[in-house]
Design a protein around this motif. Sequence first.
Motif, mmCIF file in Angstrom:
data_model
loop_
_atom_site.group_PDB
_atom_site.id
_atom_site.type_symbol
_atom_site.label_atom_id
_atom_site.label_comp_id
_atom_site.label_asym_id
_atom_site.label_seq_id
_atom_site.Cartn_x
_atom_site.Cartn_y
_atom_site.Cartn_z
ATOM 1 N N ILE A 13 0.824 -1.203 0.000
ATOM 2 C CA ILE A 13 0.000 0.000 0.000
ATOM 3 C C ILE A 13 0.859 1.254 0.000
ATOM 4 C CG2 ILE A 13 -1.710 1.323 1.308
ATOM 5 C CD1 ILE A 13 -2.717 -1.411 2.415
ATOM 6 N N VAL A 129 -3.039 4.088 8.583
ATOM 7 C CA VAL A 129 -3.538 2.897 7.901
ATOM 8 C C VAL A 129 -3.557 1.778 8.933
ATOM 9 C CG1 VAL A 129 -3.172 1.223 6.067
ATOM 10 C CG2 VAL A 129 -2.765 3.658 5.647
ATOM 11 N N SER A 131 -6.229 -1.606 10.150
ATOM 12 C CA SER A 131 -6.508 -2.959 9.676
ATOM 13 C C SER A 131 -7.895 -3.337 10.143
ATOM 14 C CB SER A 131 -5.478 -3.936 10.258
ATOM 15 O OG SER A 131 -5.889 -5.282 10.105
ATOM 16 N N PRO A 174 -8.078 -1.212 5.937
ATOM 17 C CA PRO A 174 -8.155 -2.120 4.791
ATOM 18 C C PRO A 174 -8.384 -3.557 5.247
ATOM 19 C CG PRO A 174 -6.040 -0.938 4.899
ATOM 20 C CD PRO A 174 -6.695 -0.836 6.228
ATOM 21 N N THR A 177 -5.072 -7.315 1.896
ATOM 22 C CA THR A 177 -4.570 -6.662 0.689
ATOM 23 C C THR A 177 -3.344 -7.402 0.180
ATOM 24 O OG1 THR A 177 -5.373 -4.538 1.535
ATOM 25 C CG2 THR A 177 -3.739 -4.462 -0.236
ATOM 26 N N ILE A 199 -7.540 -7.624 -1.963
ATOM 27 C CA ILE A 199 -7.663 -6.247 -2.434
ATOM 28 C C ILE A 199 -6.358 -5.828 -3.091
ATOM 29 C CG2 ILE A 199 -8.124 -3.857 -1.750
ATOM 30 C CD1 ILE A 199 -9.496 -4.973 0.755
ATOM 31 N N SER A 203 -6.248 -0.055 -4.920
ATOM 32 C CA SER A 203 -7.593 0.281 -4.456
ATOM 33 C C SER A 203 -7.538 0.946 -3.079
ATOM 34 C CB SER A 203 -8.461 -0.976 -4.405
ATOM 35 O OG SER A 203 -8.589 -1.547 -5.693
ATOM 36 N N VAL A 204 -6.671 0.433 -2.218
ATOM 37 C CA VAL A 204 -6.509 1.066 -0.903
ATOM 38 C C VAL A 204 -5.874 2.444 -1.068
ATOM 39 C CG1 VAL A 204 -5.564 0.822 1.418
ATOM 40 C CG2 VAL A 204 -6.268 -1.212 0.153
ATOM 41 N N THR A 224 -13.499 2.188 5.842
ATOM 42 C CA THR A 224 -13.173 0.764 5.772
ATOM 43 C C THR A 224 -13.176 0.316 4.314
ATOM 44 O OG1 THR A 224 -14.147 0.344 7.949
ATOM 45 C CG2 THR A 224 -13.860 -1.558 6.503
ATOM 46 N N VAL A 225 -12.152 -0.431 3.921
ATOM 47 C CA VAL A 225 -12.022 -0.948 2.560
ATOM 48 C C VAL A 225 -12.097 -2.459 2.633
ATOM 49 C CG1 VAL A 225 -10.641 -0.936 0.460
ATOM 50 C CG2 VAL A 225 -10.509 1.008 2.026
ATOM 51 N N ARG A 226 -13.108 -3.030 1.995
ATOM 52 C CA ARG A 226 -13.345 -4.472 2.060
ATOM 53 C C ARG A 226 -13.125 -5.124 0.703
ATOM 54 N NH1 ARG A 226 -12.547 -5.496 7.132
ATOM 55 N NH2 ARG A 226 -14.124 -4.675 8.565
#
Length: 229
Positions: A13, A129, A131, A174, A177, A199, A203-204, A224-226
Amino acid sequence: MATHLITGAGSGIGAAVARRLLERGDDLLLLARDAGRAKEIAAGLPGSRTLVGDLSNPDRLSWALSHQTLPDRLDSVLHIAGVVDLGTVAETTMKTWRSQLDVNLLAPAELTRLLLPQLRIAGGQVIFVNSGSGLNANPGWGAYAASKFGLKALADALRGEERANGVRVSTVYPGRTASPMQEKVHQQEGKEYDGSRLIDPESVATAILTVLDLPRDAGIDDITVRPGR
């Protein structure tokens, strides 16, 4: 031109974010654990500058930065570096606890403290960042999750403390990833690693840049990124 300090820019990332910021002409300071690693990171991200400071030894960060030239102002500090070492509470040693707490929690706290004067001058922002493990702790993830729960607490407290100084504070959470860290996690879990099922770091990075670039009349506290599949 905005100036950003990034940890964890050597892969995953962090590298994706650094590339995107360089491409748009921003000025980057990339923190590396030692001079050799700084040279490697700089070679992979031409146009960036490096600083040396070992996140695994947060007590020495003040000394390390005092011997290097820092900018007068910083538009952001992006805490992206992290380490993970799985194990049950019954089998996790103090050395393993400390290594994750040092890198994932204490170093971000100390680095932020040291750089707040430059952030306040710029009316900048701090992005942590975190988790998914900073929101839910699963068996075998106790030490890592504890460090990330602590990072959430750090961000929440800092946000309230620095609002009057014009400093925004955000956390990005995230899911799994594709990265060298996840390769290690899959090894420890005894699972086959397939980055295509995780991921994409880009995208993150997009989520992080969305937070970073939000107009100053608003702020994103948490995002939140799923995985989408």
